[in-house]
Scaffold this active site. Structure first.
Site, PDB file in Angstrom:
ATOM      1  N   GLU A 148     -53.920  73.900 108.175  1.00 15.02           N
ATOM      2  CA  GLU A 148     -54.980  74.769 108.699  1.00 15.02           C
ATOM      3  C   GLU A 148     -56.327  74.336 108.130  1.00 15.02           C
ATOM      4  O   GLU A 148     -57.133  75.159 107.672  1.00 15.02           O
ATOM      5  CB  GLU A 148     -54.697  76.238 108.335  1.00 15.02           C
ATOM      6  CG  GLU A 148     -53.334  76.709 108.811  1.00 15.02           C
ATOM      7  CD  GLU A 148     -53.065  78.192 108.564  1.00 15.02           C
ATOM      8  OE1 GLU A 148     -54.007  78.947 108.246  1.00 15.02           O
ATOM      9  OE2 GLU A 148     -51.891  78.590 108.696  1.00 15.02           O
ATOM     10  N   ASP A 155     -48.394  77.906 103.278  1.00  8.19           N
ATOM     11  CA  ASP A 155     -49.101  78.880 102.419  1.00  8.19           C
ATOM     12  C   ASP A 155     -50.512  78.385 102.097  1.00  8.19           C
ATOM     13  O   ASP A 155     -50.834  77.214 102.288  1.00  8.19           O
ATOM     14  CB  ASP A 155     -48.312  79.117 101.124  1.00  8.19           C
ATOM     15  CG  ASP A 155     -48.496  80.545 100.578  1.00  8.19           C
ATOM     16  OD1 ASP A 155     -49.557  81.161 100.825  1.00  8.19           O
ATOM     17  OD2 ASP A 155     -47.570  81.026  99.900  1.00  8.19           O
ATOM     18  N   GLU A 211     -46.885  82.331 103.855  1.00  3.38           N
ATOM     19  CA  GLU A 211     -47.517  83.104 102.783  1.00  3.38           C
ATOM     20  C   GLU A 211     -46.575  84.073 102.068  1.00  3.38           C
ATOM     21  O   GLU A 211     -46.894  85.247 101.869  1.00  3.38           O
ATOM     22  CB  GLU A 211     -48.725  83.869 103.346  1.00  3.38           C
ATOM     23  CG  GLU A 211     -49.727  82.940 104.024  1.00  3.38           C
ATOM     24  CD  GLU A 211     -50.960  83.648 104.596  1.00  3.38           C
ATOM     25  OE1 GLU A 211     -50.980  84.893 104.623  1.00  3.38           O
ATOM     26  OE2 GLU A 211     -51.893  82.947 105.013  1.00  3.38           O
TER      27      GLU A 211
HETATM   28  C1  XIL Z   1     -56.019  83.581 111.870  1.00  3.05           C
HETATM   29  C2  XIL Z   1     -56.579  83.306 113.254  1.00  3.05           C
HETATM   30  O1  XIL Z   1     -57.315  82.111 113.215  1.00  3.05           O
HETATM   31  C3  XIL Z   1     -57.436  84.456 113.714  1.00  3.05           C
HETATM   32  O2  XIL Z   1     -57.836  84.287 115.061  1.00  3.05           O
HETATM   33  C4  XIL Z   1     -56.694  85.784 113.547  1.00  3.05           C
HETATM   34  O3  XIL Z   1     -57.563  86.855 113.842  1.00  3.05           O
HETATM   35  C5  XIL Z   1     -56.139  85.937 112.151  1.00  3.05           C
HETATM   36  O4  XIL Z   1     -55.336  84.819 111.838  1.00  3.05           O
HETATM   37  N1  XIL Z   1     -53.699  81.796 107.693  1.00  3.05           N
HETATM   38  C6  XIL Z   1     -52.839  81.650 108.757  1.00  3.05           C
HETATM   39  C7  XIL Z   1     -53.357  81.780 110.137  1.00  3.05           C
HETATM   40  O5  XIL Z   1     -51.668  81.287 108.551  1.00  3.05           O
HETATM   41  O6  XIL Z   1     -52.386  82.293 111.022  1.00  3.05           O
HETATM   42  C8  XIL Z   1     -54.598  82.609 110.202  1.00  3.05           C
HETATM   43  O7  XIL Z   1     -55.104  82.565 111.534  1.00  3.05           O
HETATM   44  C9  XIL Z   1     -55.621  82.124 109.205  1.00  3.05           C
HETATM   45  C10 XIL Z   1     -55.078  82.231 107.795  1.00  3.05           C
END
Ligand code: XIL
Length: 337
Positions: free
Chosen positions: A251, A187, A145
């Site tokens: 993700e 990102d 990010e």
């Molecule tokens: C999130 C986790 O899933 C949560 O448990 C934590 O509280 C916050 O982070 N983008 C990302 C991830 O790159 O690392 C994030 O994960 C979600 C958004």
């Protein structure tokens, strides 16, 4: 006529995951984010993680605050256990994430030093971690990010204290510590925001052109049942591999409640939309040349585990399994490609 009949095959609305293995249906790695506490505490969670996926990403325990909680003090034991767990199950591990502007240890945010000292601190952080996991991690999100929605660089601590060269340095440092690990830039909004996507692609292409080791791009894909449009998702995936980068849908989750309405359960029509979105994405990804398919990672196991609920404080149902770890329509269709 036959074609029409085929297109109307009814969707299974329920199925058993116990008798199937999602990852075996695809020629690319299918991963999931995992949390060691839940692996220990919740048998159904553990059973899904070990049987349905062939790659793991740590949800939190490989972020900067977890791995270097105090300056020079590295904490590897939890992550080592997760790597060993994955190895026992024949699962790869994807490392997430070396640099980010969130989940930083306090000392790092407060670090005082010259540009050279910041650079040395960043290098030590990256290389200690990457060297520790050398040979056991398939790839790393080197930077998470770093771009804003308008395509400019985020003013994170690395940008403030080292300047924009921190990105190329980070990739170089990681590569020195494990030349075999695939290195990613990761990102959000890359599928929904063409301005940001173009800026990231342009920046990373320049890095590669200058000899820096960037292997791929992680498109986080925290998306919704109704947007982005399928065509936009395909366009994003295609632009990334056509620029020479491996693609990680890193993700993936498909939310259904963008306006944070009262939503005590997942409405049927949204479950259908969600299933169509997941299936579209897996198919679109399956069509790209295999050398660019790093894999798809789902960001959570059951809906009750999803970061969406806690981070955005809304009722939502973005994952493949419900709150009771029953398979949802999206899963049932993905195992029947
Ligand atoms: C999130 C986790 O899933 C949560 O448990 C934590 O509280 C916050 O982070 N983008 C990302 C991830 O790159 O690392 C994030 O994960 C979600 C958004």
């Amino acid at each position: 006529m036959l074609v029409l009949l085929g297109a109307c095959t009814p969707t299974p609305s329920s199925c058993d995951w116990q008798s199937d293995q999602l990852f075996t249906k695809y020629d690319f790695p299918v991963g999931v984010v995992a949390d060691p506490g839940k692996l220990q505490a919740i048998p159904a969670y553990e059973a899904i993680v070990s049987s349905q996926f062939n790659r793991l990403t740590a949800e939190n325990i490989m972020k900067p605050d977890a791995l270097q909680p105090a300056e020079g003090v590295f904490f590897f034991s939890e992550a080592d256990e997760l790597v060993a767990y994955g190895e026992r199950n024949g699962q790869q591990l994807h490392g997430h994430t070396l640099l980010w502007h969130k989940q930083l240890p306090f000392w790092m945010e407060q670090f005082q030093g010259t540009r050279e000292e910041w650079d040395a601190m960043m290098k030590r952080h990256i290389q200690t971690i990457v060297a520790h996991f050398r040979g056991r991690v398939t790839g790393w999100d080197v930077i998470n990010e770093a771009f804003l929605d308008d395509g400019t660089l985020r003013n994170n601590i690395w940008q403030q204290h080292i300047g924009p060269s921190y990105l190329e340095k980070a990739f170089r440092y990681a590569h020195e510590a494990d030349p075999d690990a695939k290195l990613f830039y990761n990102d959000f909004s890359l599928a929904i925001n063409p301005t940001k996507r173009a800026a990231v692609l342009q920046f990373l292409k320049r890095l590669v052109g200058n000899g820096f080791p960037v292997d791929g791009i992680g498109l986080q894909m925290h998306i919704f049942t109704r947007f982005p449009e399928n065509e936009e998702i395909s366009r994003a995936i295609n632009e990334v591999w056509q620029a020479g980068f491996e693609v990680h849908l890193s993700e993936l989750d498909v939310s259904m409640n963008p306006l944070s309405r009262e939503m005590a359960f997942a409405p049927d029509r949204e479950l259908v939309r969600q299933e169509e979105k997941y299936v579209y994405i897996f198919n679109a990804f399956g069509r790209i040349p295999s050398q660019f398919q790093y894999g798809i990672t789902i960001w959570g196991v059951g809906d009750g585990d999803s970061w969406i609920r806690t981070s955005f404080n809304r009722q939502d149902y973005p994952l493949l399994f419900d709150d009771n770890y029953q398979a949802k329509p999206a899963y049932c269709n993905l195992i029947d490609p």
